[in-house]
Design a protein around this motif. Structure first.
Motif, PDB file in Angstrom:
ATOM      1  N   ARG A  35      13.015   9.724   0.599  1.00 17.48           N
ATOM      2  CA  ARG A  35      11.865  10.302   0.746  1.00 17.48           C
ATOM      3  C   ARG A  35      10.731  10.117  -0.207  1.00 17.48           C
ATOM      4  N   GLU A  38       9.411   6.779  -0.920  1.00 18.91           N
ATOM      5  CA  GLU A  38       8.408   6.611   0.510  1.00 18.91           C
ATOM      6  C   GLU A  38       6.812   7.043   0.149  1.00 18.91           C
ATOM      7  N   LEU A  39       6.770   8.152  -0.139  1.00 20.20           N
ATOM      8  CA  LEU A  39       5.675   9.095  -0.711  1.00 20.20           C
ATOM      9  C   LEU A  39       4.897   8.308  -1.618  1.00 20.20           C
ATOM     10  N   ALA A  42       3.514   5.009  -0.690  1.00 14.18           N
ATOM     11  CA  ALA A  42       2.163   5.278   0.042  1.00 14.18           C
ATOM     12  C   ALA A  42       1.069   5.413  -0.747  1.00 14.18           C
ATOM     13  N   SER A  48      -1.571   6.469   4.144  1.00 11.14           N
ATOM     14  CA  SER A  48      -0.911   7.961   4.624  1.00 11.14           C
ATOM     15  C   SER A  48       0.479   7.627   4.860  1.00 11.14           C
ATOM     16  N   ASP A  49       0.992   6.329   5.215  1.00 15.41           N
ATOM     17  CA  ASP A  49       2.268   6.211   5.641  1.00 15.41           C
ATOM     18  C   ASP A  49       2.765   4.685   5.064  1.00 15.41           C
ATOM     19  N   TRP A  50       3.841   4.691   4.662  1.00 19.28           N
ATOM     20  CA  TRP A  50       4.667   3.689   4.000  1.00 19.28           C
ATOM     21  C   TRP A  50       4.392   2.455   4.932  1.00 19.28           C
ATOM     22  N   ARG A  51       4.761   2.604   6.301  1.00 23.56           N
ATOM     23  CA  ARG A  51       5.058   1.322   7.018  1.00 23.56           C
ATOM     24  C   ARG A  51       3.827   0.710   7.520  1.00 23.56           C
ATOM     25  N   GLU A  52       2.638   1.191   7.131  1.00 17.87           N
ATOM     26  CA  GLU A  52       1.281   0.615   7.199  1.00 17.87           C
ATOM     27  C   GLU A  52       1.554  -0.566   6.407  1.00 17.87           C
TER      28      GLU A  52
END
Length: 63
Positions: A35, A38-39, A42, A48-52
Motif C-alpha cells: 500500500r 502504491e501511494l 502514484a 491519483s491511482d497507480w493503475r493509471e
C-alpha cells in the motif's frame, strides 16, 4: 523488519514490462508495504491511482 521492493509493470501482449519500482525500507507486513509503495508510485507519477500507469504490482521481500 524486512525490506520490500515493489516493481510496477505494464502488460503488453501478455508480457510484463517494468516501468518503475519502489523500495520500502520498513513495514510491519507485506500488505502495508504494498500500500505504501502504491501511494508513493502514484505521487511520483502525478496520478491519483497507480493503475493509471501500471497494470501489475509485483512484490519481493528483501532482507
Amino acid at each position: 523488519m524486512p525490506n520490500y521492493r515493489i516493481d510496477f509493470a505494464k502488460e503488453i501482449l501478455g508480457v510484463p514490462f517494468t516501468i518503475g519500482s519502489v523500495e520500502i525500507q520498513r513495514a510491519r507486513d507485506p500488505v502495508r508495504a504494498r500500500r505504501a509503495a502504491e501511494l508513493r508510485f502514484a505521487r511520483q507519477h502525478g496520478v491519483s491511482d497507480w493503475r493509471e500507469r501500471a497494470d501489475l504490482a509485483l512484490m519481493a521481500a528483501r532482507s
